[in-house]
Motif scaffolding. Structure first.
Motif, mmCIF file in Angstrom:
data_model
loop_
_atom_site.group_PDB
_atom_site.id
_atom_site.type_symbol
_atom_site.label_atom_id
_atom_site.label_comp_id
_atom_site.label_asym_id
_atom_site.label_seq_id
_atom_site.Cartn_x
_atom_site.Cartn_y
_atom_site.Cartn_z
ATOM 1 N N HIS A 98 0.847 -1.286 -0.116
ATOM 2 C CA HIS A 98 0.323 -0.141 0.203
ATOM 3 C C HIS A 98 0.732 1.220 -0.221
ATOM 4 O O HIS A 98 0.302 2.498 0.507
ATOM 5 N N PHE A 99 2.070 1.335 -0.590
ATOM 6 C CA PHE A 99 3.185 2.584 -0.692
ATOM 7 C C PHE A 99 2.312 3.353 -1.466
ATOM 8 O O PHE A 99 2.619 4.452 -1.752
ATOM 9 N N SER A 100 1.464 2.900 -2.445
ATOM 10 C CA SER A 100 0.929 3.650 -3.538
ATOM 11 C C SER A 100 -0.328 4.149 -3.346
ATOM 12 O O SER A 100 -0.824 5.020 -4.229
ATOM 13 N N LEU A 101 -0.869 3.832 -2.327
ATOM 14 C CA LEU A 101 -2.371 4.144 -1.812
ATOM 15 C C LEU A 101 -2.454 5.689 -1.392
ATOM 16 O O LEU A 101 -1.713 5.786 -0.532
ATOM 17 N N PRO A 102 -3.379 6.201 -1.948
ATOM 18 C CA PRO A 102 -3.202 7.684 -1.209
ATOM 19 C C PRO A 102 -4.041 7.692 -0.089
ATOM 20 O O PRO A 102 -4.732 6.638 0.485
ATOM 21 N N HIS A 103 -3.856 9.112 0.738
ATOM 22 C CA HIS A 103 -4.671 8.996 1.987
ATOM 23 C C HIS A 103 -4.172 7.940 3.060
ATOM 24 O O HIS A 103 -5.073 7.925 4.058
ATOM 25 N N THR A 104 -2.820 7.707 3.249
ATOM 26 C CA THR A 104 -2.623 6.900 4.385
ATOM 27 C C THR A 104 -1.899 7.633 5.334
ATOM 28 O O THR A 104 -1.772 7.133 6.482
ATOM 29 N N MET A 105 -1.454 9.031 5.094
ATOM 30 C CA MET A 105 -0.918 9.766 6.333
ATOM 31 C C MET A 105 -2.042 10.385 6.760
ATOM 32 O O MET A 105 -2.730 10.929 6.275
ATOM 33 N N LYS A 106 -1.969 10.589 8.203
ATOM 34 C CA LYS A 106 -2.877 11.053 9.095
ATOM 35 C C LYS A 106 -2.542 12.367 9.283
ATOM 36 O O LYS A 106 -3.482 13.218 9.127
ATOM 37 N N MET A 107 -1.623 12.570 10.255
ATOM 38 C CA MET A 107 -1.199 13.481 10.934
ATOM 39 C C MET A 107 0.010 14.050 11.001
ATOM 40 O O MET A 107 0.988 13.207 10.955
ATOM 41 N N LEU A 108 0.405 15.362 10.998
ATOM 42 C CA LEU A 108 1.965 15.741 11.045
ATOM 43 C C LEU A 108 2.043 16.565 12.354
ATOM 44 O O LEU A 108 1.265 17.329 12.569
ATOM 45 N N LYS A 109 2.826 15.889 13.212
ATOM 46 C CA LYS A 109 3.345 16.485 14.377
ATOM 47 C C LYS A 109 4.396 17.038 15.051
ATOM 48 O O LYS A 109 5.325 16.290 14.377
ATOM 49 N N ASN A 110 4.571 17.984 15.537
ATOM 50 C CA ASN A 110 5.986 18.401 16.099
ATOM 51 C C ASN A 110 5.929 18.060 17.632
ATOM 52 O O ASN A 110 5.240 18.320 18.345
ATOM 53 N N ASN A 111 6.775 16.824 17.658
ATOM 54 C CA ASN A 111 7.064 16.444 19.170
ATOM 55 C C ASN A 111 8.158 17.164 20.029
ATOM 56 O O ASN A 111 8.602 16.676 20.975
ATOM 57 N N GLY A 112 8.676 18.144 19.246
ATOM 58 C CA GLY A 112 9.852 18.829 20.030
ATOM 59 C C GLY A 112 11.249 18.300 19.901
ATOM 60 O O GLY A 112 12.243 18.889 20.052
ATOM 61 N N HIS A 113 11.562 17.458 19.142
ATOM 62 C CA HIS A 113 12.485 16.697 18.817
ATOM 63 C C HIS A 113 12.556 16.516 17.230
ATOM 64 O O HIS A 113 13.751 16.646 16.288
ATOM 65 N N THR A 114 11.473 16.384 16.548
ATOM 66 C CA THR A 114 11.407 16.270 14.961
ATOM 67 C C THR A 114 9.844 16.483 14.942
ATOM 68 O O THR A 114 8.979 16.846 15.410
ATOM 69 N N VAL A 115 9.597 16.451 13.427
ATOM 70 C CA VAL A 115 8.373 16.441 13.018
ATOM 71 C C VAL A 115 8.055 15.008 12.312
ATOM 72 O O VAL A 115 8.910 14.449 11.774
#
Ligand SMILES: *[C@@H]1O[C@H](CO)[C@@H](O)[C@H](O)[C@H]1NC(C)=O
Ligand SMILES: *[C@@H]1O[C@H](CO)[C@@H](O)[C@H](O)[C@H]1NC(C)=O
Length: 303
Positions: free
Chosen positions: A69-86
């Motif tokens: 499912h690497f080609s499937l769209p809409h698999t990413m949910k949320m982008l978060k800043n956790n203080g160490h990375t995004v």
């Protein structure tokens, strides 16, 4: 007795809260002190490392991956800043990986980034390097053995599989023709919405994992056993470092250290000690050591 108990509890609590709080620099539990609170960070199979391509050993079993499912769209949910990375959280169980010499199926959990200073071209922030060359950025796709949970996976050498990609900057004109650029442009647009620790944003675009990895030959990679590159540094990671970098516009690279309120978020490299780095079947000699290395299987030293 009560007083003693209270003291013990207070010490335990304070130890715990200090241990939970780590940083790269500028706090008490900064890089040189990780090992005090997280003893595994002092281990002998730590990551990241430099990969010396003259010393890697070719392994014919390291074939192509099966990317689920690497080609499937809409698999990413949320982008978060956790203080160490995004960190980009994927929809639960949506994307997976097997093959590529892995003995199990893995579920992709998230991907995140490591970057250097605001002058990225002169202060690169990739964690791994190839023959001493570091890239401005490195992306880690983190997956966990599908048959384990976080705590059981942390206890075995192959509990997690992390795929590492170098990210290099291209001059803008050259980049325009490539579709990769458009996707990375929309993806990095989200960075300005999450400058501070705790910020998060829902991903609305139909991105797929493959769109971010365009231009990388996924059959050419290096493999070694290592650790998480952040505390608690569990030696529970099968590492895959791809030879080809992802190429995006320089202006897009610079969004990481400039739109996010911190920079220089990478761990320094660790000695290989008695580990072996293998190269995949598709990597030709010259990229992957001498013929002598190719023909002879490694002698693994016992414990
Ligand atoms: C993880 O799995 C183990 C063994 O199946 C179980 O005992 C444990 O409670 C689980 N832990 C979590 C956090 O789910
Ligand atoms: C990693 O460690 C396991 C268990 O010790 C071993 O079987 C495997 O060959 C190692 N893999 C690499 C790439 O060194």
């Amino acid at each position: 007795m009560m007083l003693l108990m209270t003291c013990v509890v207070a010490i335990l609590l304070s130890d715990f809260s200090i241990a939970k709080d780590w940083c790269y620099f500028g706090c008490e539990n900064s890089l040189p002190h990780w090992g005090k609170h997280y003893p595994k960070c002092n281990g002998r199979k730590q990551s990241p490392i430099n990969i010396d391509t003259q010393k890697v050993i070719k392994n014919q079993e390291l074939a192509s991956f099966e990317l689920i499912h690497f080609s499937l769209p809409h698999t990413m949910k949320m982008l978060k800043n956790n203080g160490h990375t995004v960190e980009c959280e994927l929809k639960a169980g949506a994307v997976g990986v097997r093959g590529g010499g892995l003995k199990h199926k893995y579920t992709v959990l998230q991907f995140h980034f490591h970057w250097g200073g605001k002058d990225l071209m002169h202060h690169p922030g990739s964690e791994h390097s190839l023959n001493g060359h570091r890239s401005p950025l490195e992306m880690h796709i983190v997956s966990r053995r599908s048959d384990l949970n976080d705590s059981t996976a942390a206890k075995v050498q192959d509990g997690f599989a992390v795929m590492g990609f170098f990210i290099e900057g291209d001059k803008k004109e050259k980049e325009k023709e490539k579709t990769t650029s458009k996707v990375w442009e929309s993806f990095t647009d989200y960075l300005q919405k999450i400058p501070r620790k705790g910020d998060k944003v829902r991903i609305m675009e139909p991105f797929s994992m493959h769109q971010l990895l365009k231009g990388v030959d996924l059959s050419k990679y290096y493999r070694y056993n290592g650790s998480l590159t952040t505390p608690p540094c569990d030696e529970a990671v099968v590492w895959t470092i791809f030879k080809d970098p992802i190429r995006i516009g320089r202006d897009l690279l610079l969004r990481f250290p400039t739109k996010i309120s911190f920079d220089n978020v990478f761990r320094p490299q660790h000695p290989l000690n008695n580990r072996v780095v293998y190269s995949s079947a598709a990597l030709t000699a010259g990229h992957a050591g001498t013929a002598e290395h190719v023909l002879q299987p490694p002698t693994i030293q016992g414990p």
